[in-house]
Write a protein that holds these residues in place. Structure first.
Motif, PDB file in Angstrom:
ATOM      1  N   GLU A  87       4.825   6.652   8.811  1.00 50.45           N
ATOM      2  CA  GLU A  87       4.020   6.674   7.588  1.00 50.45           C
ATOM      3  C   GLU A  87       4.760   6.064   6.399  1.00 50.45           C
ATOM      4  OE1 GLU A  87       2.026  10.015   4.738  1.00 50.45           O
ATOM      5  OE2 GLU A  87       1.852  10.310   6.908  1.00 50.45           O
ATOM      6  N   TRP A  88       6.067   6.295   6.296  1.00 48.51           N
ATOM      7  CA  TRP A  88       6.815   5.744   5.171  1.00 48.51           C
ATOM      8  C   TRP A  88       6.818   4.215   5.195  1.00 48.51           C
ATOM      9  CZ3 TRP A  88      10.932   2.502   5.446  1.00 48.51           C
ATOM     10  CH2 TRP A  88      11.606   2.417   6.649  1.00 48.51           C
ATOM     11  N   GLY A  92       5.518   1.951   2.280  1.00 46.60           N
ATOM     12  CA  GLY A  92       6.480   1.006   1.704  1.00 46.60           C
ATOM     13  C   GLY A  92       5.946  -0.412   1.628  1.00 46.60           C
ATOM     14  N   PHE A  93       5.323  -0.903   2.697  1.00 48.55           N
ATOM     15  CA  PHE A  93       4.767  -2.262   2.675  1.00 48.55           C
ATOM     16  C   PHE A  93       3.578  -2.356   1.721  1.00 48.55           C
ATOM     17  CE2 PHE A  93       7.326  -3.103   6.433  1.00 48.55           C
ATOM     18  CZ  PHE A  93       7.669  -4.440   6.239  1.00 48.55           C
ATOM     19  N   ARG A  94       2.802  -1.291   1.623  1.00 47.89           N
ATOM     20  CA  ARG A  94       1.669  -1.289   0.699  1.00 47.89           C
ATOM     21  C   ARG A  94       2.167  -1.384  -0.744  1.00 47.89           C
ATOM     22  NH1 ARG A  94      -0.643   2.717   2.897  1.00 47.89           N
ATOM     23  NH2 ARG A  94      -1.917   1.516   4.314  1.00 47.89           N
ATOM     24  N   ARG A  95       3.206  -0.620  -1.081  1.00 51.49           N
ATOM     25  CA  ARG A  95       3.747  -0.649  -2.447  1.00 51.49           C
ATOM     26  C   ARG A  95       4.453  -1.975  -2.753  1.00 51.49           C
ATOM     27  NH1 ARG A  95       5.543   4.315  -1.102  1.00 51.49           N
ATOM     28  NH2 ARG A  95       7.695   3.626  -1.045  1.00 51.49           N
ATOM     29  N   ASP A  98       1.627  -5.017  -1.350  1.00 52.15           N
ATOM     30  CA  ASP A  98       0.182  -4.811  -1.378  1.00 52.15           C
ATOM     31  C   ASP A  98      -0.420  -5.240  -0.037  1.00 52.15           C
ATOM     32  OD1 ASP A  98      -2.231  -3.970  -2.446  1.00 52.15           O
ATOM     33  OD2 ASP A  98      -2.689  -5.940  -3.297  1.00 52.15           O
ATOM     34  N   TRP A  99       0.241  -4.813   1.039  1.00 53.19           N
ATOM     35  CA  TRP A  99      -0.153  -5.212   2.394  1.00 53.19           C
ATOM     36  C   TRP A  99      -0.278  -3.989   3.283  1.00 53.19           C
ATOM     37  CZ3 TRP A  99      -2.324  -9.043   4.692  1.00 53.19           C
ATOM     38  CH2 TRP A  99      -2.306  -9.123   6.086  1.00 53.19           C
ATOM     39  N   ASP A 100      -1.338  -3.925   4.050  1.00 51.09           N
ATOM     40  CA  ASP A 100      -1.566  -2.838   4.993  1.00 51.09           C
ATOM     41  C   ASP A 100      -1.091  -3.299   6.370  1.00 51.09           C
ATOM     42  OD1 ASP A 100      -2.439  -0.801   6.634  1.00 51.09           O
ATOM     43  OD2 ASP A 100      -4.552  -0.995   6.083  1.00 51.09           O
ATOM     44  N   VAL A 101       0.031  -2.754   6.839  1.00 48.69           N
ATOM     45  CA  VAL A 101       0.589  -3.176   8.124  1.00 48.69           C
ATOM     46  C   VAL A 101      -0.263  -2.725   9.303  1.00 48.69           C
ATOM     47  CG1 VAL A 101       2.963  -3.343   7.306  1.00 48.69           C
ATOM     48  CG2 VAL A 101       2.153  -1.188   8.275  1.00 48.69           C
TER      49      VAL A 101
END
Length: 128
Positions: A87-88, A92-95, A98-101
């Motif tokens: 989850e982290w 982290g990638f979203r913050r 601005d990408w949803d892995v």
């Protein structure tokens, strides 16, 4: 382990150069998005990309931040991580980007992560 200045850079930098080894033995270098946590690099990509295919055959990799004056260069043995991702990592990638892995698969296949525990720091912020 690198000092606080390098750890700050690892948190702020958006690109790291990842070098993998092609089956022929030649290097394959590409810029990638990453997170760094606890002496490990986490890199987002898709499963059919050349770097993933290289790692499946030979997990040895090098990573370098793009700065010749204050280089940060590390080596490690890469591991391919498939969903569900920690989850982290999603957060982290979203913050950071601005990408949803976990977004739907793209033309190069399902999203995967490359986890690289550092086995050796070659340079950590100093060219000397």
């Amino acid at each position: 382990m690198p000092g606080p200045e390098v750890l700050d850079r690892l948190a702020q930098e958006r690109i790291v150069w990842l070098c993998t080894v092609r089956p022929s033995g030649s290097p394959h270098v590409t810029p990638v998005w990453f997170l760094f946590r606890g002496d490990e690099w986490w890199i987002w990509t898709q499963e059919r990309n050349r770097k993933v295919r290289n790692i499946v055959v030979d997990p040895r990799v090098s990573l370098a931040l793009p700065d010749g004056k204050f280089p940060v260069v590390a080596e490690g043995a890469a591991v391919i991580v498939r969903q569900p991702f920690p989850e982290w990592v999603d957060d982290g990638f979203r913050r950071k980007y601005d990408w949803d892995v976990t977004a739907p698969a793209g033309p190069a296949g399902e999203n995967v992560l490359i986890r690289v525990p550092v086995t050796r720091w070659l340079m950590a912020g100093s060219a000397s």
